[in-house]
Motif scaffolding. Structure first.
Motif, mmCIF file in Angstrom:
data_model
loop_
_atom_site.group_PDB
_atom_site.id
_atom_site.type_symbol
_atom_site.label_atom_id
_atom_site.label_comp_id
_atom_site.label_asym_id
_atom_site.label_seq_id
_atom_site.Cartn_x
_atom_site.Cartn_y
_atom_site.Cartn_z
ATOM 1 N N PHE A 1 21.082 -13.853 -21.466
ATOM 2 C CA PHE A 1 20.222 -12.792 -22.009
ATOM 3 C C PHE A 1 19.452 -12.093 -20.887
ATOM 4 C CE2 PHE A 1 16.245 -11.117 -23.702
ATOM 5 C CZ PHE A 1 16.676 -10.404 -24.816
ATOM 6 N N ILE A 2 19.647 -10.754 -20.805
ATOM 7 C CA ILE A 2 18.898 -9.940 -19.825
ATOM 8 C C ILE A 2 17.830 -9.151 -20.575
ATOM 9 C CG2 ILE A 2 19.034 -8.047 -18.157
ATOM 10 C CD1 ILE A 2 21.921 -8.789 -17.641
ATOM 11 N N PRO A 3 16.542 -9.413 -20.301
ATOM 12 C CA PRO A 3 15.499 -8.645 -21.002
ATOM 13 C C PRO A 3 15.472 -7.191 -20.531
ATOM 14 C CG PRO A 3 14.519 -10.092 -19.355
ATOM 15 C CD PRO A 3 15.993 -10.404 -19.371
ATOM 16 N N GLU A 4 15.090 -6.307 -21.446
ATOM 17 C CA GLU A 4 15.022 -4.872 -21.155
ATOM 18 C C GLU A 4 14.112 -4.622 -19.944
ATOM 19 O OE1 GLU A 4 15.300 -2.179 -24.849
ATOM 20 O OE2 GLU A 4 13.197 -2.130 -24.226
ATOM 21 N N GLY A 5 14.564 -3.728 -19.048
ATOM 22 C CA GLY A 5 13.757 -3.402 -17.869
ATOM 23 C C GLY A 5 14.096 -4.255 -16.661
ATOM 24 N N TYR A 6 15.001 -5.203 -16.814
ATOM 25 C CA TYR A 6 15.396 -6.109 -15.709
ATOM 26 C C TYR A 6 16.912 -6.076 -15.577
ATOM 27 C CZ TYR A 6 10.642 -7.853 -15.976
ATOM 28 O OH TYR A 6 9.271 -7.934 -15.966
ATOM 29 N N ASP A 7 17.423 -6.590 -14.441
ATOM 30 C CA ASP A 7 18.874 -6.695 -14.347
ATOM 31 C C ASP A 7 19.318 -8.142 -14.107
ATOM 32 O OD1 ASP A 7 18.123 -6.924 -11.767
ATOM 33 O OD2 ASP A 7 18.979 -5.010 -11.096
ATOM 34 N N GLN A 8 18.384 -9.073 -14.334
ATOM 35 C CA GLN A 8 18.727 -10.493 -14.232
ATOM 36 C C GLN A 8 18.466 -11.175 -15.578
ATOM 37 O OE1 GLN A 8 16.070 -11.323 -10.807
ATOM 38 N NE2 GLN A 8 17.913 -12.152 -9.844
ATOM 39 N N THR A 9 19.157 -12.285 -15.781
ATOM 40 C CA THR A 9 18.942 -13.030 -17.033
ATOM 41 C C THR A 9 17.602 -13.779 -16.961
ATOM 42 O OG1 THR A 9 19.971 -15.059 -16.212
ATOM 43 C CG2 THR A 9 21.438 -13.427 -17.274
ATOM 44 N N PHE A 10 17.129 -14.242 -18.112
ATOM 45 C CA PHE A 10 15.926 -15.083 -18.132
ATOM 46 C C PHE A 10 16.126 -16.296 -17.223
ATOM 47 C CE2 PHE A 10 13.917 -13.830 -22.479
ATOM 48 C CZ PHE A 10 12.905 -13.124 -21.840
ATOM 49 N N ALA A 11 17.341 -16.826 -17.198
ATOM 50 C CA ALA A 11 17.604 -18.024 -16.390
ATOM 51 C C ALA A 11 17.571 -17.713 -14.893
ATOM 52 C CB ALA A 11 18.951 -18.631 -16.772
ATOM 53 N N GLU A 12 17.812 -16.441 -14.523
ATOM 54 C CA GLU A 12 17.684 -16.038 -13.115
ATOM 55 C C GLU A 12 16.236 -15.656 -12.792
ATOM 56 O OE1 GLU A 12 21.838 -13.965 -11.825
ATOM 57 O OE2 GLU A 12 20.797 -12.991 -13.499
ATOM 58 N N LEU A 13 15.565 -15.025 -13.753
ATOM 59 C CA LEU A 13 14.202 -14.532 -13.509
ATOM 60 C C LEU A 13 13.204 -15.669 -13.332
ATOM 61 C CD1 LEU A 13 14.172 -11.598 -16.084
ATOM 62 C CD2 LEU A 13 14.025 -11.369 -13.589
ATOM 63 N N GLY A 14 13.442 -16.784 -14.033
ATOM 64 C CA GLY A 14 12.553 -17.938 -13.895
ATOM 65 C C GLY A 14 11.354 -17.891 -14.828
ATOM 66 N N ASP A 15 10.649 -19.035 -14.841
ATOM 67 C CA ASP A 15 9.562 -19.258 -15.800
ATOM 68 C C ASP A 15 8.424 -18.252 -15.711
ATOM 69 O OD1 ASP A 15 10.834 -21.402 -16.717
ATOM 70 O OD2 ASP A 15 9.305 -22.882 -16.129
ATOM 71 N N ASN A 16 8.010 -17.924 -14.470
ATOM 72 C CA ASN A 16 6.826 -17.068 -14.347
ATOM 73 C C ASN A 16 7.027 -15.737 -15.031
ATOM 74 O OD1 ASN A 16 5.304 -18.921 -13.088
ATOM 75 N ND2 ASN A 16 5.673 -18.148 -11.002
ATOM 76 N N ILE A 17 8.178 -15.112 -14.770
ATOM 77 C CA ILE A 17 8.428 -13.809 -15.392
ATOM 78 C C ILE A 17 8.703 -13.997 -16.880
ATOM 79 C CG2 ILE A 17 9.968 -11.799 -15.470
ATOM 80 C CD1 ILE A 17 10.106 -11.951 -12.425
ATOM 81 N N LYS A 18 9.553 -14.966 -17.223
ATOM 82 C CA LYS A 18 9.856 -15.173 -18.651
ATOM 83 C C LYS A 18 8.564 -15.354 -19.457
ATOM 84 C CE LYS A 18 12.266 -17.882 -22.104
ATOM 85 N NZ LYS A 18 12.850 -19.140 -22.541
ATOM 86 N N ASN A 19 7.648 -16.153 -18.934
ATOM 87 C CA ASN A 19 6.431 -16.448 -19.703
ATOM 88 C C ASN A 19 5.448 -15.281 -19.774
ATOM 89 O OD1 ASN A 19 7.303 -18.978 -20.407
ATOM 90 N ND2 ASN A 19 6.364 -19.973 -18.628
ATOM 91 N N GLN A 20 5.720 -14.218 -18.997
ATOM 92 C CA GLN A 20 4.870 -13.019 -19.127
ATOM 93 C C GLN A 20 5.415 -12.054 -20.166
ATOM 94 O OE1 GLN A 20 4.215 -11.146 -15.264
ATOM 95 N NE2 GLN A 20 4.037 -13.183 -14.371
ATOM 96 N N ILE A 21 6.748 -12.068 -20.357
ATOM 97 C CA ILE A 21 7.350 -10.983 -21.161
ATOM 98 C C ILE A 21 8.113 -11.479 -22.388
ATOM 99 C CG2 ILE A 21 7.594 -9.503 -19.124
ATOM 100 C CD1 ILE A 21 10.626 -10.164 -19.183
ATOM 101 N N SER A 22 8.224 -12.768 -22.563
ATOM 102 C CA SER A 22 9.172 -13.284 -23.568
ATOM 103 C C SER A 22 8.668 -13.116 -25.002
ATOM 104 C CB SER A 22 9.473 -14.760 -23.311
ATOM 105 O OG SER A 22 8.422 -15.566 -23.789
ATOM 106 N N HIS A 23 9.607 -13.233 -25.924
ATOM 107 C CA HIS A 23 9.353 -13.357 -27.357
ATOM 108 C C HIS A 23 8.266 -14.397 -27.644
ATOM 109 C CE1 HIS A 23 12.495 -15.723 -25.578
ATOM 110 N NE2 HIS A 23 12.398 -16.641 -26.509
ATOM 111 N N ARG A 24 8.400 -15.553 -26.996
ATOM 112 C CA ARG A 24 7.429 -16.643 -27.241
ATOM 113 C C ARG A 24 6.054 -16.259 -26.699
ATOM 114 N NH1 ARG A 24 10.613 -20.210 -25.981
ATOM 115 N NH2 ARG A 24 11.139 -20.576 -28.166
#
Ligand code: ITT
Length: 195
Positions: free
Chosen positions: A155-178
């Protein structure tokens, strides 16, 4: 303020603890209340499952608590796997099998739009409240990255070109559904403690 998180998923627990680390709410795990139950989730909506999990713990332990139900909704698959995301490849299958099935179903599809949707249900002093968080994005054609869990590698979040698994926790936890659902929960709890 202490609040039980009714989840058996340690990745969710870690994420929610990180997201709320600067906030006054202290997240208590099921292990900390000596609960090792396999909590039923038999509803056909994310809202229904989140409420079912939170009510189960509230009834058994008499504690205020919240639960998170999350699904990956893929536009070209009529929003599947959605509420069935955990068992998309069948009961007892793991995330690897779920991702493999999803990539297979998506073979040749041009429309790769998808979204993660989290519903948090809070049981607070006998009343229930729900909070929703959505992140839009796209499905890759192959797995990428080592971080995160579940469907994060595809899954690649909108505005990025990497997957959540590439982006890592810090970015995921700023922008994620959760993160979005937890922010709403947190705002609600802040208002409560102001009363
Ligand atoms: P609990 O019900 O105990 O909270 P669970 O893992 O069963 O944990 P869900 O039913 O909400 O939680 O999860 C549905 C599926 O979606 C499951 O396969 C997860 O791995 C996946 N999933 C949930 N959140 C995710 C996230 O942030 N990133 C990627 N995949 C996720």
């Amino acid at each position: 303020m202490k609040l039980v998180f009714a989840t058996n998923n340690k990745h969710k627990l870690d994420e929610v603890r990180k997201i709320t680390s600067h906030h006054p709410v202290e997240i208590v795990s099921l292990a900390e209340i000596n609960c090792f139950d396999d909590i039923p989730e038999t509803a056909d909506t994310l809202e229904g499952n989140a409420l079912q999990k939170a009510h189960y713990i509230q009834k058994k332990f008499g504690l205020n608590c919240f639960a998170d139900d999350t699904g990956l909704e893929v536009e070209a698959l009529n929003n599947a796997p959605g509420v069935y995301s955990a068992r998309y490849a069948g009961p007892g299958h793991d995330s690897e099998a779920n991702m493999k099935k999803l990539l297979h179903e998506m073979e040749g599809k041009e429309n790769r739009k998808a979204r993660f949707r989290t519903v948090i249900a809070l049981v607070w002093n006998g009343k229930t409240y729900t909070f929703e968080g959505i992140v839009n994005g796209t499905i890759t054609t192959a797995k990428r990255g080592e971080n995160g869990f579940g469907y994060d590698p595809i899954f690649i979040p909108e505005g990025y070109d990497q997957t959540f698994a590439e982006l890592g926790d810090n970015i995921k936890n700023q922008i994620s559904h959760r993160a979005k659902a937890v922010e709403k929960l947190d705002e609600f709890l802040t208002q409560l403690s102001d009363l």
